[in-house]
Design a protein around this motif. Structure first.
Motif, PDB file in Angstrom:
ATOM      1  N   ARG A 157       0.939 -26.501  25.669  1.00  0.00           N
ATOM      2  CA  ARG A 157       0.968 -27.850  25.087  1.00  0.00           C
ATOM      3  C   ARG A 157       0.614 -28.928  26.099  1.00  0.00           C
ATOM      4  O   ARG A 157      -0.023 -29.926  25.753  1.00  0.00           O
ATOM      5  CB  ARG A 157       2.354 -28.125  24.500  1.00  0.00           C
ATOM      6  CG  ARG A 157       2.671 -27.279  23.260  1.00  0.00           C
ATOM      7  CD  ARG A 157       4.092 -27.510  22.780  1.00  0.00           C
ATOM      8  NE  ARG A 157       4.431 -26.629  21.657  1.00  0.00           N
ATOM      9  CZ  ARG A 157       5.531 -25.893  21.579  1.00  0.00           C
ATOM     10  NH1 ARG A 157       6.430 -25.935  22.558  1.00  0.00           N
ATOM     11  NH2 ARG A 157       5.749 -25.116  20.530  1.00  0.00           N
ATOM     12  N   LYS A 160      -4.056 -28.870  28.887  1.00  0.00           N
ATOM     13  CA  LYS A 160      -5.038 -28.728  27.803  1.00  0.00           C
ATOM     14  C   LYS A 160      -6.162 -27.753  28.110  1.00  0.00           C
ATOM     15  O   LYS A 160      -6.812 -27.249  27.198  1.00  0.00           O
ATOM     16  CB  LYS A 160      -5.624 -30.101  27.434  1.00  0.00           C
ATOM     17  CG  LYS A 160      -4.581 -31.090  26.923  1.00  0.00           C
ATOM     18  CD  LYS A 160      -3.804 -30.537  25.743  1.00  0.00           C
ATOM     19  CE  LYS A 160      -2.777 -31.532  25.228  1.00  0.00           C
ATOM     20  NZ  LYS A 160      -1.933 -30.964  24.157  1.00  0.00           N
ATOM     21  N   PRO A 183       0.091 -24.049  20.098  1.00  0.00           N
ATOM     22  CA  PRO A 183      -0.724 -25.164  19.608  1.00  0.00           C
ATOM     23  C   PRO A 183      -2.115 -24.697  19.190  1.00  0.00           C
ATOM     24  O   PRO A 183      -2.567 -23.615  19.592  1.00  0.00           O
ATOM     25  CB  PRO A 183      -0.812 -26.091  20.828  1.00  0.00           C
ATOM     26  CG  PRO A 183      -0.627 -25.185  22.002  1.00  0.00           C
ATOM     27  CD  PRO A 183       0.300 -24.100  21.550  1.00  0.00           C
TER      28      PRO A 183
END
Length: 295
Positions: A157, A160, A183
């Protein structure tokens, strides 16, 4: 999308050695050709299976250069950049020529036994330094530390450019938790040949395989069948390799797969200490299993 770039069957490429223990670049070329002509989806250079801890820095650079040149953009290349000295890894990420490399595979720091917070801070530092996407590698049986699902998800999370994890914990509860809560854009890749189908069933995108060094065409078929929803066919085809996969690791990796490749005529059966070839008993069993697959 990046998350789809590494779906399917990647191969953790071995490093072939001559009898004098020098890197056998001619054999390396044969192995790469074999992968390219048999449908392998991507190659991992300088992973655990490559005996990377025993390779000199110049050897590592030359191996990557030759892999990149020979693959010539045909399939993606992942490069192993892992260790237990965060500052040294950051330096490598800042200075290495990654031309032709698509992503970094970075194992959890071994021997130091960092806390979960230490693991998070380690990967955050690598994430900030890396010019390429990063794939985490969790293999507690080798490193002495388990990257918990909560920490993996926190990294996914907050960092990136961390796009996936190669999971070799053998803990399906942990792997299921990661898949359920990850994610968007983050993927789970099996780090165990034997866990490939269960992880794909759970929502993983494939495997970084040891077996694929020796039987890429057959194992690509297994993985692609599973990813395409043909799980029954995948399980039937995978059953042929159950004993073979066990033999790969009974005397350690990459001793098992190097024995297979030797029996198949690709490489010398040479490893660098502290690793040694499989026992005579294991070699006889491997030879027998190879004959059943080839028939």
């Amino acid at each position: 999308m990046l998350r789809n770039k590494f779906s399917g069957m990647g191969v953790a490429l071995v490093t072939p050695f001559k009898k004098n223990k020098e890197v056998d670049f001619e054999a390396l070329q044969r192995l790469i050709d074999y992968q390219l002509s048999n449908g392998t989806d991507y190659i991992v250079a300088l992973g655990t299976t490559a005996e990377t801890p025993t390779l000199k820095e110049k050897e590592r650079e030359e191996i990557v250069r030759r892999v990149v040149k020979q693959v010539d953009g045909e399939i993606p290349i992942i490069m192993g950049v892992g260790g237990n000295n965060t500052a040294q890894l950051v330096h490598t990420l800042n200075t290495f020529d990654f031309t032709g490399v698509s992503a970094i595979l970075s194992v959890t720091p071994y021997y130091n036994k960092p806390t979960q917070e230490g693991l998070f801070q380690h990967y955050r530092a690598l994430s900030e330094a890396s010019p390429l996407p990063i794939i985490l590698y969790n293999v507690p049986g080798r490193t002495g530390v388990n990257l918990l699902a909560e920490t993996t998800l926190r990294i996914a999370r907050e960092c990136k450019n961390v796009i996936a994890i190669k999971e070799a914990s053998g803990n399906m509860e942990q792997i299921n938790r990661i898949i359920a809560d990850k994610p968007e854009g983050f993927s789970v890749i099996s780090g165990d040949d034997s866990m490939t189908l269960p992880i794909i069933k759970a929502g993983g995108i494939g495997v970084i395989s040891v077996l694929g060094n020796a039987f890429p065409k057959q194992f690509v078929k297994v993985v692609h069948s599973a990813l395409n929803g043909n799980m029954k066919e995948a399980e039937q085809d995978a059953a042929v390799f159950s004993e073979m996969i066990r033999l790969l690791f009974v005397d350690g990796n990459p001793a098992g797969v190097k024995c297979m490749l030797y029996e198949m005529g690709f490489i010398e059966n040479e490893l660098r200490l502290p690793l040694v070839p499989v026992s005579d008993e294991t070699a006889v069993c491997i030879r027998k299993e190879i004959s059943t697959v080839e028939e």
